[in-house]
Design a protein around this motif. Sequence first.
Motif, PDB file in Angstrom:
ATOM      1  N   ASP A   1      -0.085 -56.308  -6.470  1.00 49.16           N
ATOM      2  CA  ASP A   1       0.030 -55.209  -7.508  1.00 49.16           C
ATOM      3  C   ASP A   1      -0.018 -56.195  -8.735  1.00 49.16           C
ATOM      4  O   ASP A   1       0.142 -55.314  -9.910  1.00 49.16           O
TER       5      ASP A   1
ATOM      6  N   GLU B   1      -6.625 -52.473 -14.659  1.00 48.43           N
ATOM      7  CA  GLU B   1      -5.786 -51.210 -15.200  1.00 48.43           C
ATOM      8  C   GLU B   1      -5.880 -49.844 -14.470  1.00 48.43           C
ATOM      9  O   GLU B   1      -5.081 -49.156 -14.264  1.00 48.43           O
ATOM     10  N   LYS B   2      -7.255 -49.469 -14.015  1.00 51.10           N
ATOM     11  CA  LYS B   2      -7.734 -48.192 -13.363  1.00 51.10           C
ATOM     12  C   LYS B   2      -6.916 -48.146 -12.264  1.00 51.10           C
ATOM     13  O   LYS B   2      -6.446 -47.049 -11.826  1.00 51.10           O
TER      14      LYS B   2
ATOM     15  N   ASN C   1      -4.122 -49.626 -11.822  1.00 48.64           N
ATOM     16  CA  ASN C   1      -2.538 -49.652 -11.835  1.00 48.64           C
ATOM     17  C   ASN C   1      -2.078 -50.711 -11.520  1.00 48.64           C
ATOM     18  O   ASN C   1      -0.877 -50.691 -11.288  1.00 48.64           O
ATOM     19  N   LYS C   2      -2.710 -51.755 -11.570  1.00 48.08           N
ATOM     20  CA  LYS C   2      -2.129 -53.288 -11.413  1.00 48.08           C
ATOM     21  C   LYS C   2      -1.504 -53.680 -12.922  1.00 48.08           C
ATOM     22  O   LYS C   2      -1.923 -53.356 -13.752  1.00 48.08           O
ATOM     23  N   THR C   3      -0.620 -54.591 -12.555  1.00 52.61           N
ATOM     24  CA  THR C   3       0.292 -55.213 -13.732  1.00 52.61           C
ATOM     25  C   THR C   3      -0.713 -56.374 -13.911  1.00 52.61           C
ATOM     26  O   THR C   3      -1.005 -57.248 -13.036  1.00 52.61           O
TER      27      THR C   3
END
Lengths: 308, 308
Positions: A22, A50-51, A53-55
Amino acid sequence: MTSQPIKLNDKETVLQFLNSYDTFLFDCDGVLWSGTHLLPNVIETLSLLEKLNKTVLFVTNNSTKSRQDYTKKFANFGIKNVSKDQIFSSSFATAIYMKNFSSLDPKTDKIWVFGESGIEKELQEVGFTTLGGTDPRLLEEWDQQKTPFLPCDPSVKAVVAGLDTKINFHKLCVTFNYLKEDDVKYVATNIDSTFPGKPYLQPGCGSMIELLTKSSGRSEPPNCGKPSQLMLDTVFEAFPNLKREKCCMVGDRLNTDIKFGIDGKLGGQLLVLSGVEKESCLSDETHGFELPKYYADKLGDVYEHYSE
Amino acid sequence: MTSQPIKLNDKETVLQFLNSYDTFLFDCDGVLWSGTHLLPNVIETLSLLEKLNKTVLFVTNNSTKSRQDYTKKFANFGIKNVSKDQIFSSSFATAIYMKNFSSLDPKTDKIWVFGESGIEKELQEVGFTTLGGTDPRLLEEWDQQKTPFLPCDPSVKAVVAGLDTKINFHKLCVTFNYLKEDDVKYVATNIDSTFPGKPYLQPGCGSMIELLTKSSGRSEPPNCGKPSQLMLDTVFEAFPNLKREKCCMVGDRLNTDIKFGIDGKLGGQLLVLSGVEKESCLSDETHGFELPKYYADKLGDVYEHYSE
């Protein structure tokens, strides 16, 4: 030793890779760009993360710029929305180290800087007063009768040294005289012996550190760049909720980036072959470094195979 | 280990000392002068040796001046009649080494110089073409697209590196790129990690060598300064009739001058306490260096006790 690395060369492998983590920590030069040249499909890959939802974090040994300056570099490459908080440079890691672990008191203890503005700005941001660094008077010819920087200021309690492409004898002499003081601590931003350029390789921070260490008779200083775990400590201090097994380090060097990820017990490492290492390093292991979990010709392959 | 050193503190000891040798080799800084300041009764002592028909030679690790330039330095201190032939500098020793032992052919093989004019002049005097060194274009800011010094000139077959108080990143980058060439030899004038100044000690040639060695991944280069016997070989080549047992080395440092004399099996060594070493080094031997046969507070004591 880890098992043989898996190449990201089809959609299934890329999906497995993306689902495993993640958080992605990126080295910059040789991964996102090469010198002044953006590498292919880097922006698309970062947008994909980003899409999903990764950091996304950036971890660089370059100490010459502050994190704020680095955000401009990203913007100039067209990589939008990168904030200062996502960037970890060796100058920032060094500032955090000086603040938390050096026993110096920013209210009373000053720091002599051998290096560029990134070091000064980050040290100042955590509250230290710096001397030396980019002070223009250091560009004047060394004259030991006239230098305004000696004798040593007794309130200086540490030397922080990093890459200085404006290296000169005046800076070396003053820094050396501070290092001869027993009560002055000595810390390096990083110890990379070289750094890449186009077309020429160049002597790096670690070589300058060697000069200072040798002349002063000091022991090797602690350093805050990859693969030192002091850098990773800074990341986990800023993002205490990160889980190591869900993090993946992405870089182009086995001896810094990949070692940094393995030593830090991150869940995975991705070696990209768009920088220092060639594919042969995966079969000819005479270099003696552990291999990453994954590799790819370039970072953009993540986007390309995901979109197949 | 040698027996306890004898102090030159009365006429009888001085006469015994003078009668033991027919040749005296002098280090310069810390023995004859200290920075810009001539030490007491040096001229009188040198005149006395001349009157006694002793051979007097000067052996210095300073590579920044040529022997010709050095004669002017002697004259400026009022030390008359010192000829170029009496002077052995590390730049001269390096030039002789390059001519006799490097397998380079001065007709076709060029030398890249990192250092000051003394190195260039001595290499040129033995027939080499030099590049780099004091070329004013090296004082311009490093720009890898614009530097006139890269790519490497394939006729350059060696790098000679010495102290450069005009050190900058342009010089380091070009020298580094030459050192990355496998067929380019690498030789240092000397490896003193520091050199004295008034009032400040300064980083020396050996520290700059360390930077070049570390960045390029080279092995430590051979060096031609004291205590290396390559320097003494140069003396004996120029004066083949000297007898080692009749020579005395005079200097202010145990780790260079006195070691040079002991390793070279010269008949004697005189340590003067007007430079780096203090008298305590003779009783506290934790420094690990062998002691000289004689010592004196200063060179001028020879004249003073002789005249009693």
